[in-house]
Design a protein around this motif. Structure first.
Motif, PDB file in Angstrom:
ATOM      1  N   LYS A 406       0.838  -1.209   0.000  1.00 44.04           N
ATOM      2  CA  LYS A 406       0.000   0.000   0.000  1.00 44.04           C
ATOM      3  C   LYS A 406       0.868   1.253   0.000  1.00 44.04           C
ATOM      4  O   LYS A 406       0.603   2.209  -0.735  1.00 44.04           O
ATOM      5  N   PHE A 426      -9.073  -5.696   0.908  1.00 43.15           N
ATOM      6  CA  PHE A 426      -9.620  -4.869   1.979  1.00 43.15           C
ATOM      7  C   PHE A 426     -10.840  -5.573   2.575  1.00 43.15           C
ATOM      8  O   PHE A 426     -11.467  -6.416   1.934  1.00 43.15           O
ATOM      9  N   LEU A 479     -15.649  -0.602   1.655  1.00 39.50           N
ATOM     10  CA  LEU A 479     -14.388  -1.194   2.096  1.00 39.50           C
ATOM     11  C   LEU A 479     -13.920  -0.457   3.344  1.00 39.50           C
ATOM     12  O   LEU A 479     -13.809   0.771   3.350  1.00 39.50           O
ATOM     13  N   CYS A 481     -11.121   0.511   5.768  1.00 37.68           N
ATOM     14  CA  CYS A 481      -9.661   0.633   5.737  1.00 37.68           C
ATOM     15  C   CYS A 481      -9.167   1.114   7.094  1.00 37.68           C
ATOM     16  O   CYS A 481      -9.381   2.276   7.459  1.00 37.68           O
ATOM     17  N   ASP A 486      -3.832   3.465   4.459  1.00 39.89           N
ATOM     18  CA  ASP A 486      -4.888   3.080   3.513  1.00 39.89           C
ATOM     19  C   ASP A 486      -5.441   4.253   2.709  1.00 39.89           C
ATOM     20  O   ASP A 486      -5.603   4.176   1.489  1.00 39.89           O
TER      21      ASP A 486
END
Length: 659
Positions: A406, A426, A479, A481, A486
């Motif tokens: 990431k 994720f 999603l 995170c 993120d």
């Protein structure tokens, strides 16, 4: 005494003290020279019928004398006569190995119609610069070389203190080959040269730098064995032991990465990985690569099962071990792996690399970049295979190293999206499991064209946030995170390219990544937007009072179009979210110049609290408006998982309401 051919003490001093950065590599250089000498004799035996040798007898012998403080490297290779010693050792930077390879290439060029030096793949000569020998003077106050050329009855001794010149005198040696005896310098407060004249010191250096030299490197090592029990020993007899020495081969000779994958078991790979890279757990994945062509090399790489303890420290150094013809050049060559694959461990071995004069670094990074590109593709393919074939193992891997990939997207400003986007996973608030971006897209309802995500410090907290539950209530997935990198990753990625499904498809669809706490998500109708705008205008005086009460904490107060049970939610305009702004402020030395989030307080016009606020504003109770606004703001911050400015004031305000 003969003078060095360069007539330059300054140049010799440069060779000894400036070219090499690590004194202990003198042994690597001397062993490499010995290997070259053995190689030359073996090559001669293939082309000269009068040269009869048994390849099994070819070896390199390393010895030491602790009392006399000497280290000796001997070989039974081609040897040198008097003229060779004068030419090869008396002339600084003259490489007999390179000259040999050039002559052979020229000879084959005449025979084969133009085969040149670059095609001499069957002559694996390590040394090509002619300065490796002089590294012995980094640790030695004097060096003596005794050599006897193959086919000659005479032996000669070359000797020098590495200052002005050298001597060459007749000597005795039983057979062809060369002995290099290094008389170690005296110890000082900073250097302990005597450690090189020890069994442990030499074996450790051999295994580290020359473990994969193709000829056996032998050394007398000390061992212990139990003595026979005497016939008249009593019941209280204790076993007695004695030490003895035995000639033992120290190096492995055949690198595991040069063997065919079909000939090596996974257990052998695992054992090599754990031994050479000091891990206690088997690797998750093993990759073997053999490339031939313009650039020939062998590579063996591993995906570790867990992150090393110093993975996130500033002292962590990425890279693969780099070998040239089985000789270690660099412990960790950073250019071979990108930062987002910095967790990879392994080795790369190539005889085609153009090394600098000390063989410690490379002259042309283009060769490394070509290898690195191929390795990157291999790593991506293997990780993709793990993702599809062994999801549980991949999720375990991603838990350990997902942060690295990431951050790689963010640090490359999204340029690595083609490599990394398909490897990211994720947590899905809807499916309650880790999903890829492609899986999110394939499960999206008809009409959806964006990927929604929420960023925070806790998956559980995010799942309960009003701005998340509002999107979920409309049938869309979010999603969650929960790592601090993120949101930066999503911002750098920007959009995800939906893969095509077959021939004749239209251009791939780009799915924009949208933070549910940020911009307009496109989930409201024009009628709902118009209704919210009219309500905002009708309550402009109340919202102005609320904005002033928060003293610059929000840019504006508006009626929300989001369906939520909360009285207010905090959203942002622009690229910087509340969570991102908070994280940037928490970084050391970043108190000034941190971009502020443009916060918007969205009020739920259908919540009972809104009616209370309206009544207070209409009744002229500005104190109540200010108090309620402050409570609502702090409450929304806590729901977001963010700290509030004055927890004591918040607690007192809540207590006052309860009286």
């Amino acid at each position: 005494m003969r003078k060095f051919k360069t007539e330059s003490k300054k140049l010799l001093d440069l060779m000894i003290n400036s070219i090499y950065t690590n004194r202990e590599i003198f042994l690597r250089e001397l062993i490499s020279n010995a290997s070259d000498a053995v190689d030359k004799l073996y090559f001669r035996s293939l082309t000269d019928d009068s040269c009869k040798i048994n390849r099994a007898d070819l070896a390199i012998l390393v010895g030491y004398n602790k009392d006399e403080r000497t280290v000796t490297v001997s070989d039974n290779g081609i040897g040198m006569d008097k003229d060779d010693l004068d030419k090869n050792l008396g002339t600084i930077a003259h490489s007999d190995s390179f000259e040999f390879k050039t002559e052979q290439a020229a000879g084959e060029g005449e025979a084969d119609g133009g085969k040149g030096l670059a095609d001499m793949t069957d002559v694996d000569i390590i040394g090509q610069f002619g300065v490796g020998f002089y590294s012995a003077f980094m640790v030695g106050k004097r060096v003596r070389v005794v050599s006897r050329a193959f086919g000659s009855d005479e032996a000669w001794a070359w000797e020098s203190d590495g200052v002005d010149g050298y001597t060459i005198e007749p000597a005795e040696r039983a057979e062809h080959g060369t002995d290099v005896i290094v008389f170690l310098k005296d110890d000082s407060d900073d250097e302990r040269y005597g450690t090189f004249a020890t069994e442990y010191g030499l074996t450790e250096l051999i295994k580290r730098y020359s473990n994969y030299v193709r000829y056996p490197i032998q050394m007398e090592v000390t061992k212990s064995r139990e003595l026979p029990k005497p016939d008249d020993a009593g019941d209280d007899y204790k076993p007695q032991f004695e030490n003895y020495t035995e000639l033992e081969t120290i190096n492995s000779m055949i690198p595991i990465w040069k063997r065919k994958k079909s000939e090596v078991s996974q257990e052998e790979y695992n054992e090599f990985y754990k031994t050479d890279f000091h891990d206690f757990e088997d690797p998750l994945r093993t990759m073997s690569l053999h490339a031939e062509g313009t650039l020939t090399y062998d590579a063996l790489m591993f995906v570790p099962a867990h992150a090393p303890w110093d993975m996130w420290s500033k002292d962590y150094k990425k890279g693969l071990a780099l070998y040239s013809s089985g000789v270690l050049i660099m412990d960790k060559c950073e250019e071979l792996v990108p930062d987002y694959f910095s967790f990879m461990r392994g080795v790369v071995d190539s005889a085609d690399l153009t090394l600098n004069i000390s063989r410690e670094t490379l002259q042309h990074n283009g060769q490394l970049r070509a290898i690195a590109r191929r390795l990157e593709k291999k790593v991506k393919t293997e990780l993709a295979n793990m993702l599809s074939d062994n999801r549980e193992a991949y999720e375990g891997f991603f838990k350990e190293f997902g942060r690295t990939m990431k951050y790689g997207l963010y640090s490359t400003y999204g340029q690595a999206r083609d490599v990394l986007a398909d490897l990211l996973i994720f947590w899905s608030a809807k499916e309650k499991r880790m999903v890829t971006l492609a899986e999110y897209v394939s499960a999206a309802p008809e009409g959806q064209d964006s990927i929604f995500f929420a960023a925070g410090d806790s998956r559980e907290r995010l799942a309960q946030m009003p701005i998340v539950t509002t999107v979920l209530a409309k049938g869309y997935d979010v999603l969650l995170c929960d790592e601090n990198v993120d949101e930066f990753c999503m911002m750098a990625l920007g959009a995800f390219e939906e893969p095509g499904t077959g021939e004749g498809d239209e251009a791939p669809t780009m799915w924009q990544l949208k933070n549910v706490g940020g911009e307009d998500l496109g989930l409201t109708t024009e009628e709902e937007k118009k209704e919210a705008e009219e309500a905002t205008e009708q309550n402009a005086s109340l919202f102005d009072a609320m904005r002033e009460a928060l003293d610059g904490k929000v840019q504006k107060v508006v009626v929300s179009t989001r369906l939520t049970d909360a009285p207010v939610v905090l959203t942002t305009e622009g690229a910087v979210s509340l969570q991102m702004s908070q994280m940037l402020k928490s970084q050391p030395g970043s108190q000034e110049g941190v971009p502020e989030a443009q916060v918007v307080m969205e009020v739920n016009a259908k919540h009972p609290v809104f009616e209370v606020l309206k009544a207070a504003q209409e009744g002229g109770d500005s104190g109540k408006v200010k108090t309620y606004t402050s409570i609502l703001y702090d409450q929304a911050m806590l729901v977001e998982g963010l700290p509030i400015d004055d927890p004591l004031a918040f607690a007192q305000a809540i207590s006052a309401l309860m009286k």
